[in-house]
Design a protein around this motif. Structure first.
Motif, PDB file in Angstrom:
ATOM      1  N   GLN A   8      48.208  41.537  28.956  1.00  0.00           N
ATOM      2  CA  GLN A   8      49.075  40.714  28.532  1.00  0.00           C
ATOM      3  C   GLN A   8      49.942  40.731  27.968  1.00  0.00           C
ATOM      4  N   TYR A  12      53.934  39.935  29.328  1.00  0.00           N
ATOM      5  CA  TYR A  12      55.334  38.679  28.818  1.00  0.00           C
ATOM      6  C   TYR A  12      55.954  39.685  28.772  1.00  0.00           C
ATOM      7  N   LEU A 497      33.307  26.887  42.865  1.00  0.00           N
ATOM      8  CA  LEU A 497      34.606  28.344  43.648  1.00  0.00           C
ATOM      9  C   LEU A 497      33.898  29.060  44.192  1.00  0.00           C
TER      10      LEU A 497
ATOM     11  N   LEU B  16      52.671  30.455  25.859  1.00  0.00           N
ATOM     12  CA  LEU B  16      51.821  31.889  25.190  1.00  0.00           C
ATOM     13  C   LEU B  16      50.785  31.711  25.404  1.00  0.00           C
ATOM     14  N   SER B  18      49.126  28.435  26.794  1.00  0.00           N
ATOM     15  CA  SER B  18      48.345  28.161  27.096  1.00  0.00           C
ATOM     16  C   SER B  18      47.934  29.023  28.689  1.00  0.00           C
ATOM     17  N   SER B  19      48.979  30.285  28.679  1.00  0.00           N
ATOM     18  CA  SER B  19      49.110  31.629  29.605  1.00  0.00           C
ATOM     19  C   SER B  19      47.802  32.361  29.688  1.00  0.00           C
ATOM     20  N   ILE B  20      47.810  32.355  28.248  1.00  0.00           N
ATOM     21  CA  ILE B  20      47.100  33.505  28.452  1.00  0.00           C
ATOM     22  C   ILE B  20      45.456  32.584  28.537  1.00  0.00           C
ATOM     23  N   TYR B  21      45.136  31.721  28.362  1.00  0.00           N
ATOM     24  CA  TYR B  21      44.467  30.489  28.693  1.00  0.00           C
ATOM     25  C   TYR B  21      43.913  30.868  29.753  1.00  0.00           C
ATOM     26  N   LEU B  22      44.963  30.177  30.864  1.00  0.00           N
ATOM     27  CA  LEU B  22      44.729  30.305  32.238  1.00  0.00           C
ATOM     28  C   LEU B  22      44.145  31.572  33.047  1.00  0.00           C
ATOM     29  N   PHE B  23      45.355  32.824  32.129  1.00  0.00           N
ATOM     30  CA  PHE B  23      44.410  33.566  32.587  1.00  0.00           C
ATOM     31  C   PHE B  23      43.388  34.340  32.546  1.00  0.00           C
ATOM     32  N   THR B  24      42.632  33.733  31.092  1.00  0.00           N
ATOM     33  CA  THR B  24      40.948  34.188  30.626  1.00  0.00           C
ATOM     34  C   THR B  24      39.957  33.856  31.973  1.00  0.00           C
ATOM     35  N   ILE B  25      40.691  32.785  32.864  1.00  0.00           N
ATOM     36  CA  ILE B  25      39.854  31.659  33.045  1.00  0.00           C
ATOM     37  C   ILE B  25      39.974  32.175  34.770  1.00  0.00           C
ATOM     38  N   ASP B  26      41.335  32.837  35.585  1.00  0.00           N
ATOM     39  CA  ASP B  26      41.128  33.066  36.634  1.00  0.00           C
ATOM     40  C   ASP B  26      40.970  33.322  37.425  1.00  0.00           C
ATOM     41  N   ARG B  28      37.707  33.241  37.632  1.00  0.00           N
ATOM     42  CA  ARG B  28      36.123  32.606  37.800  1.00  0.00           C
ATOM     43  C   ARG B  28      35.716  32.369  38.944  1.00  0.00           C
ATOM     44  N   TYR B  29      36.203  32.604  39.659  1.00  0.00           N
ATOM     45  CA  TYR B  29      35.893  32.813  41.489  1.00  0.00           C
ATOM     46  C   TYR B  29      34.899  34.431  41.738  1.00  0.00           C
ATOM     47  N   ASN B  30      35.378  34.751  40.722  1.00  0.00           N
ATOM     48  CA  ASN B  30      34.784  36.022  40.834  1.00  0.00           C
ATOM     49  C   ASN B  30      33.432  37.036  40.342  1.00  0.00           C
ATOM     50  N   ASN B  35      29.390  31.918  39.756  1.00  0.00           N
ATOM     51  CA  ASN B  35      29.081  31.600  41.476  1.00  0.00           C
ATOM     52  C   ASN B  35      27.535  31.932  41.807  1.00  0.00           C
TER      53      ASN B  35
END
Lengths: 621, 117
Positions: A8, A12, A497, B16, B18-26, B28-30, B35
């Motif tokens: 991360q 950035y 998902l 930052l 928001s973006s870090i949060y999105l990275f932590t959940i991106d 999830r499909y794996n 799943n």
């Protein structure tokens, strides 16, 4: 966890290195520490200029046959930054008189700005939480080319396809090359999200410069950033990977900003200054950036620019001699001519966008060839940009016309921006525009947000009678409810998902068990995130073949091959057998809930992979 | 600190976060935690007559029962445990026959089949 933190931090830092520092250095080289631009302006503009500047660096690489690697990318961008910083150190800058008060907010205004920024980011993030996963078809197509660039160390030629433009992919490829970020992570969406937020900031800055009224600028932040924060072209375009529009919506207002500043001297009847020339040079630089980024935005931009010129000249017809004399002085200045020359050399000799070569312009001009290109109705527009915003926008246009400041180039920009996009999207036949009307209509939300803000301010600033004010408060309540509920309706229910995971699992199976001599066909109708299969396979943009949406096979205006339909829908038909022979297709991926029955009875197909969402068949003879 | 600098810092910090949060959940499909309801069944060698197959488990159920059928006749069966997020290969001997060879795997109520003609 440590890996995540390290990645991360690296991401950035790279983001700043690629998307902020080059543009900021360029501004330093041009303006030094002068206060011609406010801190907020420098911040927003630096991103836009970085996107364009980095594009030009890689065009030069392409011409010089320099492989695009992590090292060369880092050196190229660092060299650009260092050159700018060297110029900054060497040059002597004059002290400029800046209108600092314009960007000095009262305590309440300051708190309101922070609140609006918070709400904008919060609403968009809440929406992206359920849509951040790599499923969108457009995003899949774009990230294929970005990944292609990373793997092949050169700029793609797009196999001659005019629908892709290099500027849509360079920033993603560069960030991925330098940071090692996976295209299946949130990084493409994080970049688009940032660009989207900056485009909103840029519009507010432009509004502030034009109207010189902080409250209008703050209201534009409300109308563009908070209300309708999810609907197209906002967060939905971010998650959908509509890369060209998102980038175009930053570069378009940024270009307008520079054009406005270049010609703002008309307003005060001042003489042409060096600053005007510098701003026009930057306007040309931004326009060329737009040319390299998104053809639809450029197309719209050129139409708007034509109307801007026409309106401005007509309204100032008594002053034409003075206008043309000033224009001559500005255009034939060293900074403008040098910028124009460099941009033209790049455009025609260093790297020409393939839509110029591909004849995309010819297909975009002419009588509308489809029903979807015949123009939007007001009802369509209402659902596209919001009922309240369209009403306020029209009212704003009227109010603007009543109090029109003909010498203010910004008024002309806002009016032409709104009128032209409205005409292009509702009456394309008048302008011989042959493009999907809804795609053009999406651009209307930006000028209409400014006009809505202007209307709001206009009503409340005047000591109008109480009845008018009360009426307007009712309308304002309706606007807020409509704008926020629009976002609320757009939120998806928590998605399952597993179909996405199954697509990637099946794609990995195909990647590991087939070679380039095998031909794969997959279905676009019923397989989730199927456009991302090509990013796992990386065997060509059109690999694997795809059975497209059924309606496309019936489109009389665009006849297309039928093999991809026959080979999945009726694999035992004589037509399909011919297609299998012609295309050598031997692997087929489908959703078993819709398409397995036709394969089950056939002896020449083995089912070699199975999950609840995907079956893969191998043609055994 | 200047007002505009404060706005910029606020903007950056929020982005930052928001973006870090999105990275932590991106991813999830794996993530098997999100799943838990599917598995895949596939032949190890799709192009040959080998019947070796693989079960890749993304469900909470770790017990799998498999059957090998020639036509409609069951000729071999077995049980295998595959942990969530793992895959296991099951080797089968080649059988000379003109009939359709089917591998049927069941896990709970979910039944998957693959076959070679």
């Amino acid at each position: 966890m440590l890996d995540f933190i390290f990645n991360q931090v690296l991401f950035y830092l790279i983001l700043a290195f690629v998307l902020f520092i080059p543009g900021y250095s360029l501004l330093l080289a041009i303006f030094g520490h002068s206060k011609t631009l406010s801190t907020l302006e420098k911040f927003a503009i630096s991103f836009g200029l970085s996107i364009v500047g980095v594009d030009f660096i890689f065009f030069a690489f392409s011409k010089a046959n320099i492989a695009i690697t992590r090292l060369s990318s880092a050196i190229g961008i660092a060299a650009f930054i260092l050159i700018c910083l060297a110029i900054f150190k060497i040059r002597k800058f004059s002290n400029s008189t800046a209108d600092e008060k314009l960007f000095s907010f009262s305590k309440n205004q300051f708190i309101l700005i922070l609140l609006l920024i918070f709400l904008s980011i919060f609403i968009k993030t809440a929406y992206l939480t359920d849509t951040v996963f790599p499923t969108a078809t457009d995003m899949g197509h774009h990230m294929y080319w970005a990944k292609w660039m990373v793997e092949n160390h050169q700029l793609p030629t797009y196999d001659g396809m005019p629908d892709f433009i290099i500027g849509e992919h360079i920033i993603f490829a560069t960030v991925a090359t330098l940071s090692g970020a996976s295209f299946f992570s949130a990084f493409p969406i994080a970049i688009l999200f940032l660009v989207n937020l900056l485009s909103i900031l840029m519009v507010s800055i432009l509004t502030l410069r034009i109207f010189k009224e902080k409250n209008i600028a703050i209201l534009s932040l409300l109308f563009l950033g908070v209300l309708y924060a999810v609907s197209s072209p906002q967060a939905k375009f971010v998650s959908g990977g509509v890369v060209g529009n998102i980038l175009g919506n930053l570069l378009l207002p940024m270009s307008f900003y520079f054009y406005y500043r270049a010609f703002s001297f008309f307003e005060t009847d001042e003489k042409v200054s060096g600053q005007s020339k510098t701003f026009l040079a930057l306007a040309f630089f931004s326009t060329f950036g737009l040319l390299y980024t998104h053809h639809l935005t450029v197309f719209i931009f050129l139409f708007i620019l034509t109307l801007i010129v026409a309106i401005f000249l007509v309204l100032n017809i008594k002053n034409l001699k003075n206008i043309f004399t000033s224009l001559f002085k500005i255009i034939f200045s060293p900074q403008v001519l040098a910028t124009l020359a460099i941009c033209l050399i790049f455009f025609f000799w260093v790297f020409t966008p393939n839509y110029i070569k591909g004849g995309a312009v010819d297909t975009a001009v002419g009588a509308p060839s489809k029903e979807t290109r015949a123009g939007l109705t007001i009802a369509n527009l209402r659902s596209s940009i919001g009922e309240a915003r369209i009403a306020l926008g029209f009212l704003g246009l009227l109010v603007l016309a009543i109090g029109f400041k003909r010498k203010n180039f910004g008024y002309t920009i806002v009016a032409a921006w709104a009128i032209m996009i409205f005409t292009m999207s509702t009456q394309p036949n008048l302008l011989l525009v042959n493009l999907p009307s809804s795609r053009i209509g999406n651009y209307l939300s930006y000028p209409f947000a400014i006009l809505s803000a202007y209307t709001f301010y206009f009503v409340f600033k005047n000591k109008a009678n109480q009845f008018l004010k009360v009426s307007f408060i009712v309308i304002a309540t309706f606007v807020l409810v409509d704008g926020i509920s629009d976002s609320a309706y757009s939120f998806k229910n928590k998605e399952d998902l597993s179909p996405l995971a199954q697509t990637f699992n099946a794609s990995t199976y195909l990647a590991n068990h087939t070679t380039t001599t095998d031909e794969i066909l997959k279905d676009h109708n019923y397989i989730t995130a199927d456009s991302w299969m090509k990013i796992i396979l990386m065997r060509g943009y059109k690999y694997p073949q795809s059975r497209g949406f059924f309606k496309r096979y019936d489109d009389a205006t665009k006849p297309r091959e039928m093999c991809t339909l026959h080979m999945i829908s009726t694999p035992d038909s004589p037509e399909a057998k011919l297609c299998f022979a012609d295309t050598n297709t031997n692997f087929i991926a489908i959703n078993p809930n819709f398409d397995s029955a036709q394969f089950l009875k056939l002896k020449n197909f083995d089912q070699v992979y199975s999950s609840t969402g995907i079956n893969i068949y191998y043609k055994n003879n | 600190m200047q007002q505009q600098t404060k706005i910029i810092l606020f903007f950056i910090i929020l982005f930052l976060a928001s973006s870090i949060y999105l990275f932590t959940i991106d991813s999830r499909y794996n993530d098997s935690a999100y799943n838990k309801n599917w598995y895949s069944l596939s032949f190890v060698e799709p192009k040959t007559d080998s019947l070796n197959f693989t079960i890749e488990n993304f469900s909470a159920n770790t017990n799998f029962h498999w059957e090998l059928l020639t036509g409609k006749e069951k000729i071999e069966t077995g049980d295998v445990e595959v942990q969530t997020g793992e895959k296991k290969e099951i080797g089968l001997s080649r059988i000379m026959t003109d009939q359709k060879m089917t591998v049927r795997v069941s896990s709970g109520d979910d039944i998957q089949e693959i076959y070679k003609n």
